[in-house]
Write a protein that holds these residues in place. Structure first.
Motif, PDB file in Angstrom:
ATOM      1  N   CYS A 153      44.102  43.417  33.422  1.00  7.05           N
ATOM      2  CA  CYS A 153      44.990  42.459  34.082  1.00  7.05           C
ATOM      3  C   CYS A 153      46.024  43.184  34.931  1.00  7.05           C
ATOM      4  CB  CYS A 153      45.711  41.586  33.047  1.00  7.05           C
ATOM      5  SG  CYS A 153      44.633  40.513  32.078  1.00  7.05           S
ATOM      6  N   TYR A 154      46.199  42.693  36.133  1.00 10.87           N
ATOM      7  CA  TYR A 154      47.214  43.210  37.048  1.00 10.87           C
ATOM      8  C   TYR A 154      48.056  42.039  37.537  1.00 10.87           C
ATOM      9  CZ  TYR A 154      43.931  47.147  37.209  1.00 10.87           C
ATOM     10  OH  TYR A 154      43.092  48.176  36.872  1.00 10.87           O
ATOM     11  N   VAL A 184      41.962  35.092  39.873  1.00 10.25           N
ATOM     12  CA  VAL A 184      43.391  35.044  40.136  1.00 10.25           C
ATOM     13  C   VAL A 184      43.956  33.901  39.305  1.00 10.25           C
ATOM     14  CG1 VAL A 184      43.123  33.595  42.197  1.00 10.25           C
ATOM     15  CG2 VAL A 184      45.202  34.935  41.896  1.00 10.25           C
ATOM     16  N   CYS A 185      45.036  34.188  38.588  1.00  7.05           N
ATOM     17  CA  CYS A 185      45.570  33.242  37.614  1.00  7.05           C
ATOM     18  C   CYS A 185      47.076  33.094  37.801  1.00  7.05           C
ATOM     19  CB  CYS A 185      45.304  33.727  36.181  1.00  7.05           C
ATOM     20  SG  CYS A 185      43.604  34.230  35.843  1.00  7.05           S
ATOM     21  N   THR A 186      47.596  32.045  37.228  1.00  7.26           N
ATOM     22  CA  THR A 186      49.040  31.904  37.140  1.00  7.26           C
ATOM     23  C   THR A 186      49.567  32.923  36.133  1.00  7.26           C
ATOM     24  OG1 THR A 186      48.963  30.298  35.335  1.00  7.26           O
ATOM     25  CG2 THR A 186      48.820  29.433  37.594  1.00  7.26           C
ATOM     26  N   ALA A 187      50.895  33.048  36.072  1.00  7.83           N
ATOM     27  CA  ALA A 187      51.492  33.975  35.112  1.00  7.83           C
ATOM     28  C   ALA A 187      51.158  33.588  33.672  1.00  7.83           C
ATOM     29  CB  ALA A 187      53.005  34.024  35.310  1.00  7.83           C
ATOM     30  N   ALA A 188      50.836  32.302  33.458  1.00  8.95           N
ATOM     31  CA  ALA A 188      50.474  31.831  32.117  1.00  8.95           C
ATOM     32  C   ALA A 188      48.992  32.007  31.815  1.00  8.95           C
ATOM     33  CB  ALA A 188      50.853  30.364  31.962  1.00  8.95           C
ATOM     34  N   GLY A 189      48.208  32.481  32.805  1.00  4.51           N
ATOM     35  CA  GLY A 189      46.792  32.735  32.576  1.00  4.51           C
ATOM     36  C   GLY A 189      45.860  31.621  32.996  1.00  4.51           C
ATOM     37  N   ILE A 217      45.823  39.081  38.550  1.00  4.34           N
ATOM     38  CA  ILE A 217      44.453  39.386  38.952  1.00  4.34           C
ATOM     39  C   ILE A 217      43.766  39.961  37.724  1.00  4.34           C
ATOM     40  CG2 ILE A 217      42.973  40.714  40.493  1.00  4.34           C
ATOM     41  CD1 ILE A 217      45.333  40.800  42.436  1.00  4.34           C
ATOM     42  N   ARG A 218      42.751  39.274  37.269  1.00  5.26           N
ATOM     43  CA  ARG A 218      42.081  39.650  36.025  1.00  5.26           C
ATOM     44  C   ARG A 218      40.631  40.018  36.336  1.00  5.26           C
ATOM     45  NH1 ARG A 218      43.095  35.452  31.500  1.00  5.26           N
ATOM     46  NH2 ARG A 218      41.873  34.092  32.853  1.00  5.26           N
ATOM     47  N   THR A 219      40.145  41.091  35.717  1.00  7.55           N
ATOM     48  CA  THR A 219      38.764  41.502  35.943  1.00  7.55           C
ATOM     49  C   THR A 219      38.082  41.862  34.628  1.00  7.55           C
ATOM     50  OG1 THR A 219      37.306  43.016  37.184  1.00  7.55           O
ATOM     51  CG2 THR A 219      39.369  43.943  36.360  1.00  7.55           C
ATOM     52  N   PHE A 220      36.810  41.550  34.560  1.00  6.04           N
ATOM     53  CA  PHE A 220      35.950  41.930  33.438  1.00  6.04           C
ATOM     54  C   PHE A 220      34.531  42.007  33.979  1.00  6.04           C
ATOM     55  CE2 PHE A 220      37.078  37.436  33.316  1.00  6.04           C
ATOM     56  CZ  PHE A 220      35.842  36.795  33.393  1.00  6.04           C
ATOM     57  N   ALA A 221      33.576  42.341  33.145  1.00 10.10           N
ATOM     58  CA  ALA A 221      32.241  42.613  33.685  1.00 10.10           C
ATOM     59  C   ALA A 221      31.146  42.309  32.668  1.00 10.10           C
ATOM     60  CB  ALA A 221      32.129  44.069  34.134  1.00 10.10           C
ATOM     61  N   PHE A 222      29.965  42.156  33.224  1.00  7.92           N
ATOM     62  CA  PHE A 222      28.720  42.074  32.470  1.00  7.92           C
ATOM     63  C   PHE A 222      27.844  43.253  32.924  1.00  7.92           C
ATOM     64  CE2 PHE A 222      30.399  37.802  32.995  1.00  7.92           C
ATOM     65  CZ  PHE A 222      30.436  37.355  31.682  1.00  7.92           C
ATOM     66  N   PRO A 223      26.822  43.604  32.173  1.00 12.49           N
ATOM     67  CA  PRO A 223      25.987  44.720  32.612  1.00 12.49           C
ATOM     68  C   PRO A 223      25.205  44.375  33.879  1.00 12.49           C
ATOM     69  CG  PRO A 223      25.042  43.663  30.675  1.00 12.49           C
ATOM     70  CD  PRO A 223      26.399  43.069  30.868  1.00 12.49           C
ATOM     71  N   ALA A 224      25.033  45.361  34.753  1.00  7.56           N
ATOM     72  CA  ALA A 224      24.274  45.148  35.983  1.00  7.56           C
ATOM     73  C   ALA A 224      22.826  44.783  35.671  1.00  7.56           C
ATOM     74  CB  ALA A 224      24.331  46.400  36.858  1.00  7.56           C
ATOM     75  N   LYS A 225      22.283  45.357  34.609  1.00  7.64           N
ATOM     76  CA  LYS A 225      20.954  44.984  34.128  1.00  7.64           C
ATOM     77  C   LYS A 225      21.148  44.072  32.925  1.00  7.64           C
ATOM     78  CE  LYS A 225      18.527  49.151  35.668  1.00  7.64           C
ATOM     79  NZ  LYS A 225      17.698  50.315  35.244  1.00  7.64           N
ATOM     80  N   PRO A 226      20.878  42.781  33.060  1.00  8.99           N
ATOM     81  CA  PRO A 226      21.142  41.836  31.970  1.00  8.99           C
ATOM     82  C   PRO A 226      20.429  42.230  30.680  1.00  8.99           C
ATOM     83  CG  PRO A 226      20.635  40.665  34.008  1.00  8.99           C
ATOM     84  CD  PRO A 226      20.330  42.111  34.257  1.00  8.99           C
TER      85      PRO A 226
END
Length: 259
Positions: A153-154, A184-189, A217-226
Protein backbone atom coordinates in the motif's frame (compact mmCIF):
# COMPACT_ATOMS: atom_id res chain seq x y z
CA UNK A 1 51.36 -66.30 -2.67
CA UNK A 2 50.88 -63.66 0.09
CA UNK A 3 53.38 -61.35 -1.64
CA UNK A 4 51.47 -61.81 -4.92
CA UNK A 5 48.19 -60.80 -3.28
CA UNK A 6 49.82 -57.77 -1.66
CA UNK A 7 51.23 -56.82 -5.07
CA UNK A 8 47.70 -56.95 -6.52
CA UNK A 9 46.20 -54.96 -3.63
CA UNK A 10 48.47 -51.91 -3.91
CA UNK A 11 47.69 -51.14 -7.58
CA UNK A 12 43.99 -51.73 -6.95
CA UNK A 13 44.01 -49.11 -4.17
CA UNK A 14 45.90 -46.74 -6.41
CA UNK A 15 43.43 -47.38 -9.22
CA UNK A 16 40.51 -46.65 -6.88
CA UNK A 17 42.10 -43.36 -5.77
CA UNK A 18 42.74 -42.33 -9.37
CA UNK A 19 39.15 -43.16 -10.35
CA UNK A 20 37.81 -41.05 -7.48
CA UNK A 21 40.00 -38.14 -8.54
CA UNK A 22 38.79 -38.47 -12.13
CA UNK A 23 35.16 -38.55 -11.01
CA UNK A 24 35.68 -35.44 -8.87
CA UNK A 25 37.37 -33.68 -11.77
CA UNK A 26 34.52 -34.67 -14.08
CA UNK A 27 31.96 -33.36 -11.57
CA UNK A 28 33.85 -30.06 -11.38
CA UNK A 29 33.96 -29.78 -15.15
CA UNK A 30 30.22 -30.51 -15.34
CA UNK A 31 29.22 -27.84 -12.79
CA UNK A 32 26.25 -25.71 -13.80
CA UNK A 33 26.71 -22.06 -14.80
CA UNK A 34 25.21 -19.37 -12.53
CA UNK A 35 21.50 -18.57 -12.81
CA UNK A 36 20.14 -15.05 -12.36
CA UNK A 37 16.39 -15.05 -11.70
CA UNK A 38 15.84 -11.44 -10.54
CA UNK A 39 17.49 -8.19 -9.48
CA UNK A 40 16.01 -6.07 -6.69
CA UNK A 41 15.56 -3.19 -6.95
CA UNK A 42 15.22 -3.49 -10.71
CA UNK A 43 16.64 -0.05 -11.49
CA UNK A 44 17.57 3.42 -10.35
CA UNK A 45 17.48 7.04 -11.47
CA UNK A 46 20.40 8.96 -13.05
CA UNK A 47 23.10 10.07 -10.65
CA UNK A 48 22.31 7.43 -8.01
CA UNK A 49 24.15 4.48 -6.47
CA UNK A 50 22.17 1.51 -5.14
CA UNK A 51 22.88 -2.01 -3.94
CA UNK A 52 21.11 -4.71 -5.93
CA UNK A 53 20.13 -8.08 -4.53
CA UNK A 54 20.73 -10.78 -7.14
CA UNK A 55 18.56 -13.87 -6.85
CA UNK A 56 19.22 -17.25 -8.38
CA UNK A 57 21.94 -19.93 -8.23
CA UNK A 58 25.16 -18.19 -7.24
CA UNK A 59 27.38 -20.95 -5.93
CA UNK A 60 30.77 -19.60 -7.03
CA UNK A 61 30.84 -16.10 -5.60
CA UNK A 62 32.26 -13.65 -6.52
CA UNK A 63 31.16 -13.70 -10.14
CA UNK A 64 31.92 -11.50 -13.12
CA UNK A 65 29.45 -9.06 -14.71
CA UNK A 66 28.77 -8.14 -18.32
CA UNK A 67 26.70 -5.03 -19.13
CA UNK A 68 24.97 -4.30 -22.43
CA UNK A 69 24.20 -0.59 -22.75
CA UNK A 70 25.89 2.57 -21.58
CA UNK A 71 25.39 4.89 -18.64
CA UNK A 72 25.71 2.34 -15.82
CA UNK A 73 28.45 0.46 -14.02
CA UNK A 74 28.01 -2.62 -11.82
CA UNK A 75 30.50 -3.85 -9.25
CA UNK A 76 30.49 -7.15 -7.34
CA UNK A 77 30.31 -6.80 -3.55
CA UNK A 78 31.98 -9.16 -1.12
CA UNK A 79 28.63 -10.29 0.29
CA UNK A 80 27.13 -13.07 -1.80
CA UNK A 81 24.29 -11.94 -4.02
CA UNK A 82 25.04 -8.20 -3.73
CA UNK A 83 25.86 -5.98 -6.71
CA UNK A 84 26.66 -2.25 -6.59
CA UNK A 85 24.88 -0.28 -9.33
CA UNK A 86 26.16 3.19 -10.28
CA UNK A 87 24.09 5.25 -12.76
CA UNK A 88 25.72 8.17 -14.56
CA UNK A 89 24.09 11.57 -13.95
CA UNK A 90 23.52 11.98 -17.70
CA UNK A 91 22.36 8.40 -18.38
CA UNK A 92 19.42 8.17 -20.77
CA UNK A 93 16.25 6.58 -19.36
CA UNK A 94 15.54 3.06 -20.59
CA UNK A 95 16.54 -0.57 -20.20
CA UNK A 96 20.05 -1.98 -19.89
CA UNK A 97 20.91 -5.67 -19.83
CA UNK A 98 23.15 -7.53 -17.42
CA UNK A 99 24.47 -11.06 -17.10
CA UNK A 100 26.84 -12.74 -14.66
CA UNK A 101 29.38 -15.44 -15.47
CA UNK A 102 32.07 -17.62 -13.95
CA UNK A 103 34.40 -20.37 -15.15
CA UNK A 104 31.44 -22.69 -15.75
CA UNK A 105 29.37 -20.43 -17.99
CA UNK A 106 27.06 -17.42 -18.04
CA UNK A 107 23.54 -16.64 -16.87
CA UNK A 108 20.71 -15.42 -19.05
CA UNK A 109 20.23 -11.67 -19.47
CA UNK A 110 18.37 -9.67 -16.82
CA UNK A 111 17.12 -6.08 -17.29
CA UNK A 112 18.20 -3.06 -15.28
CA UNK A 113 16.08 0.06 -15.72
CA UNK A 114 17.23 3.66 -15.70
CA UNK A 115 14.23 5.79 -14.72
CA UNK A 116 13.17 9.30 -15.64
CA UNK A 117 11.76 10.22 -12.20
CA UNK A 118 13.10 10.18 -8.63
CA UNK A 119 13.05 6.67 -7.16
CA UNK A 120 12.37 5.09 -3.79
CA UNK A 121 12.47 1.53 -2.47
CA UNK A 122 9.44 -0.04 -0.81
CA UNK A 123 9.47 0.10 2.97
CA UNK A 124 7.84 -2.74 4.88
CA UNK A 125 5.48 -3.17 6.62
CA UNK A 126 3.00 -1.59 4.23
CA UNK A 127 0.32 -4.29 3.91
CA UNK A 128 -2.19 -2.37 6.03
CA UNK A 129 -3.73 0.85 4.61
CA UNK A 130 -2.93 2.50 7.95
CA UNK A 131 0.76 1.76 7.34
CA UNK A 132 0.85 2.84 3.69
CA UNK A 133 4.14 4.27 2.48
CA UNK A 134 3.71 7.90 1.42
CA UNK A 135 4.91 8.80 -2.09
CA UNK A 136 5.45 12.10 -3.85
CA UNK A 137 3.10 12.83 -6.74
CA UNK A 138 5.71 11.86 -9.37
CA UNK A 139 8.03 9.02 -8.41
CA UNK A 140 8.97 5.42 -9.21
CA UNK A 141 8.67 2.95 -6.33
CA UNK A 142 10.74 -0.23 -6.51
CA UNK A 143 8.81 -2.94 -4.72
CA UNK A 144 8.41 -6.65 -4.30
CA UNK A 145 5.51 -8.92 -3.34
CA UNK A 146 7.86 -11.28 -1.58
CA UNK A 147 5.51 -13.78 0.07
CA UNK A 148 2.15 -15.47 -0.35
CA UNK A 149 -0.69 -13.06 0.38
CA UNK A 150 1.53 -9.97 0.27
CA UNK A 151 -0.16 -6.62 -0.37
CA UNK A 152 1.69 -3.32 -0.81
CA UNK A 153 0.00 0.00 0.00
CA UNK A 154 1.17 3.48 -0.92
CA UNK A 155 -0.45 6.84 -0.22
CA UNK A 156 -0.45 10.01 -2.30
CA UNK A 157 -1.96 13.45 -1.76
CA UNK A 158 -4.17 14.71 -4.62
CA UNK A 159 -6.18 17.83 -5.36
CA UNK A 160 -9.72 17.80 -6.71
CA UNK A 161 -9.65 17.27 -10.49
CA UNK A 162 -6.02 16.15 -10.51
CA UNK A 163 -5.35 13.12 -12.71
CA UNK A 164 -3.05 10.40 -11.44
CA UNK A 165 -1.43 7.75 -13.64
CA UNK A 166 -0.14 4.62 -11.89
CA UNK A 167 1.84 2.29 -14.14
CA UNK A 168 3.35 -1.02 -13.05
CA UNK A 169 6.31 -2.59 -14.84
CA UNK A 170 6.73 -6.22 -13.77
CA UNK A 171 5.88 -9.06 -16.15
CA UNK A 172 6.75 -7.08 -19.24
CA UNK A 173 10.46 -6.27 -19.56
CA UNK A 174 11.35 -7.42 -16.01
CA UNK A 175 9.91 -10.93 -16.62
CA UNK A 176 8.58 -11.12 -13.04
CA UNK A 177 6.40 -14.25 -12.83
CA UNK A 178 3.39 -12.26 -11.59
CA UNK A 179 0.03 -10.99 -12.82
CA UNK A 180 -0.26 -7.73 -10.91
CA UNK A 181 -3.33 -5.70 -10.03
CA UNK A 182 -3.63 -2.02 -9.04
CA UNK A 183 -6.36 -0.35 -7.01
CA UNK A 184 -6.90 3.27 -5.99
CA UNK A 185 -8.79 3.62 -2.73
CA UNK A 186 -9.94 6.19 -0.25
CA UNK A 187 -7.92 6.64 2.93
CA UNK A 188 -10.39 4.24 4.57
CA UNK A 189 -9.69 1.54 1.96
CA UNK A 190 -12.83 1.87 -0.20
CA UNK A 191 -11.95 0.93 -3.80
CA UNK A 192 -12.53 3.76 -6.30
CA UNK A 193 -10.78 2.31 -9.32
CA UNK A 194 -9.03 -0.87 -10.41
CA UNK A 195 -7.00 -2.23 -13.31
CA UNK A 196 -5.56 -5.64 -14.04
CA UNK A 197 -4.17 -6.28 -17.54
CA UNK A 198 -3.82 -2.96 -19.35
CA UNK A 199 -0.29 -3.79 -20.58
CA UNK A 200 -0.22 -7.55 -21.04
CA UNK A 201 -0.25 -8.88 -17.48
CA UNK A 202 0.80 -5.51 -16.05
CA UNK A 203 -1.79 -2.97 -14.80
CA UNK A 204 -2.02 0.74 -15.56
CA UNK A 205 -4.54 2.92 -13.78
CA UNK A 206 -5.72 6.44 -14.68
CA UNK A 207 -7.67 8.15 -11.92
CA UNK A 208 -9.09 11.68 -11.47
CA UNK A 209 -9.48 12.74 -7.85
CA UNK A 210 -13.08 13.69 -6.95
CA UNK A 211 -11.93 15.79 -3.98
CA UNK A 212 -8.85 17.00 -2.15
CA UNK A 213 -7.33 14.40 0.12
CA UNK A 214 -5.15 11.37 0.63
CA UNK A 215 -5.63 8.37 -1.64
CA UNK A 216 -4.21 4.87 -1.45
CA UNK A 217 -2.63 2.90 -4.26
CA UNK A 218 -2.79 -0.78 -3.42
CA UNK A 219 -1.17 -3.63 -5.35
CA UNK A 220 -1.16 -7.41 -5.12
CA UNK A 221 -0.70 -10.23 -7.58
CA UNK A 222 -1.57 -13.67 -8.83
CA UNK A 223 0.90 -16.01 -10.55
CA UNK A 224 1.53 -15.33 -14.24
CA UNK A 225 0.98 -19.05 -14.84
CA UNK A 226 -2.34 -19.88 -13.14
CA UNK A 227 -2.31 -22.71 -10.62
CA UNK A 228 -4.94 -24.48 -8.52
CA UNK A 229 -4.73 -21.95 -5.68
CA UNK A 230 -7.32 -19.22 -5.26
CA UNK A 231 -5.21 -16.83 -3.24
CA UNK A 232 -2.88 -13.88 -3.55
CA UNK A 233 0.56 -14.95 -4.63
CA UNK A 234 4.08 -13.76 -3.93
CA UNK A 235 7.75 -14.71 -4.08
CA UNK A 236 11.17 -13.08 -3.92
CA UNK A 237 11.13 -12.87 -7.73
CA UNK A 238 7.85 -10.84 -7.76
CA UNK A 239 9.77 -7.62 -8.41
CA UNK A 240 8.03 -4.54 -9.82
CA UNK A 241 8.52 -0.86 -10.60
CA UNK A 242 5.48 1.28 -9.86
CA UNK A 243 5.56 4.73 -11.48
CA UNK A 244 2.99 7.27 -10.34
CA UNK A 245 2.69 10.76 -11.75
CA UNK A 246 0.30 13.68 -11.95
CA UNK A 247 2.30 15.15 -14.83
CA UNK A 248 2.19 14.10 -18.48
CA UNK A 249 2.49 10.38 -19.23
CA UNK A 250 3.53 9.08 -22.65
CA UNK A 251 1.59 5.92 -23.46
CA UNK A 252 2.97 5.33 -26.96
CA UNK A 253 4.31 7.12 -30.02
CA UNK A 254 3.14 6.87 -33.62
CA UNK A 255 4.87 6.26 -35.94
CA UNK A 256 7.26 4.18 -33.84
CA UNK A 257 10.31 4.82 -36.04
CA UNK A 258 11.62 6.94 -38.89
CA UNK A 259 14.25 6.19 -41.47
Amino acid sequence: MRRFLQWLTVPSRTCTLVCCQLLCAQATLAADPPELSYLYPAGACPGSTVTLQAGGTLENWPVNVLIYGDGIAVGVAEEQGKLDLVVDPDADPGVRWLRIYDQFGASSLRPVMVGALPEVVEQEPNDDPLKAQHLASSVTANGRLEKEGDVDCYSVQLREGQTLVADMLAHRVLASPMDGLLQVCTAAGIVLGQNDDECGLDPRLVFTAPADGKYLIRTFAFPAKPDKKIALSGAESYVYRLTITTDGFVDHAFPMAVS
